[in-house]
Design an enzyme around this catalytic site. Structure first.
Site, PDB file in Angstrom:
ATOM      1  CB  CYS A   3      -0.934  -0.030   1.212  1.00 14.29           C
ATOM      2  SG  CYS A   3      -1.842   1.497   1.493  1.00 14.29           S
ATOM      3  CB  CYS A  29       0.177   1.970   4.039  1.00 13.58           C
ATOM      4  SG  CYS A  29      -1.493   1.314   3.860  1.00 13.58           S
TER       5      CYS A  29
END
Length: 306
Positions: free
Chosen positions: A31, A34
């Protein structure tokens, strides 16, 4: 920062958030957002200096927890952050939002720096009292009240210590900001009754009442409750707590509801004033009751319920 697994979920996240708010960052290696959010959260944890704990959970490694929380909040994407307070998930946000927005989120849930400082001063004051350092305790309590005026525990202990030291004028000044709370807050009501007793024992106008005068009245009539209560007021002013409660019990044994429960309410106030801080014990254990407080609670129950 801590990593959350199935093994430490209960202790680190649930139990840990009972004392310090925990922000759980649900992320994954693949991600991109993230990876953008992670360093920002770590910087904020440092900036907030212990006001919250940052925890990270890899959604791919611990799907049981991440899936449950996502369903709870109706979220289908990461990064997803969940705030735990008091052992419960209470709020969250999705995405790599700016640091300022995260600060706004945090400030809704974490204690202010002033609250933590005041709480630390309050704890240090109790330690100083246990060691017999009255001056040190008074200084720390004054600092706690100044730092966080909303800290009712510190204010109660500060006013109480001032009264114990005979500094009733200073106590009244320190009590003034919370005087409106007295009817609804038992501990503040107890302080108010103590100050009332001090004023009764040393009136601004007229002669001070004497215990001997009340003794004479009581000897002439056991049901002279005004005299008995006046005597109890003098004993409270002198901090002769058990003697005062004994006198109030004499009223209660004869008329439980005298003067709109005045004797009972004053008795309960004294119990509040003499209750010492609970000693620290291991998790799961119950601290022992103070023997004097426990004895006089039983005596009150015995009289009121008879």
């Amino acid at each position: 920062m801590i990593d959350i697994t199935l093994e430490n979920f209960q202790t680190a996240l649930i139990e840990g958030s009972a004392t310090t708010p925990v922000l759980l960052d649900i992320w994954a290696e693949w991600c991109g957002p993230c990876k953008q959010l992670g360093p920002v959260l770590e910087q904020l944890e440092t900036e907030y200096a212990g006001r919250f704990t940052l925890a990270k959970l890899d959604a791919d490694k611990v799907p049981q927890i991440s899936t449950q929380l996502s369903q709870m909040f109706g979220v289908r994407s990461i990064p997803f952050c969940v705030m735990f307070v008091g052992g419960q998930p209470v709020d969250g946000f999705v995405g790599a939002i700016p640091a300022e927005k995260i600060r706004e989120f945090l400030d809704k849930h974490v204690p202010a720096a002033e609250e933590l400082e005041a709480a630390a001063q309050e704890e240090a004051a109790q330690e100083a009292l246990a060691e017999g350092d009255t001056d040190g305790a008074l200084e720390k309590l004054q600092h706690a009240v100044t730092t966080d005026p909303a800290n009712d525990d510190a204010r109660f202990d500060y006013v109480k210590l001032l009264l114990q030291l005979g500094r009733s004028d200073d106590a009244k000044v320190a009590f003034a900001p919370v005087i409106a709370k007295a009817p609804a807050v038992r501990r503040f009501d107890a302080l108010q009754r103590w100050m009332n007793a001090i004023d009764f024992a040393a009136p601004v106008n007229g002669p001070a009442p004497a215990v001997a005068d009340f003794d004479s009245r009581i000897a002439a009539g056991k049901r002279d409750f005004e005299a008995r209560f006046g005597r109890a007021q003098l004993l409270i002013a002198e901090q002769r707590w058990t003697d005062a409660m004994d006198e109030l019990l004499e009223i209660l044994m004869r008329d439980k509801a005298w003067s709109e429960d005045l004797a009972r309410k004053t008795y309960i106030a004294i119990l509040e004033l003499i209750e010492p801080p609970k000693p620290k014990v291991a998790d799961g254990q119950i601290p022992p009751d103070d023997p004097t407080v426990a004895t006089y609670r039983r005596r009150l129950s015995s009289v009121v319920l008879s």
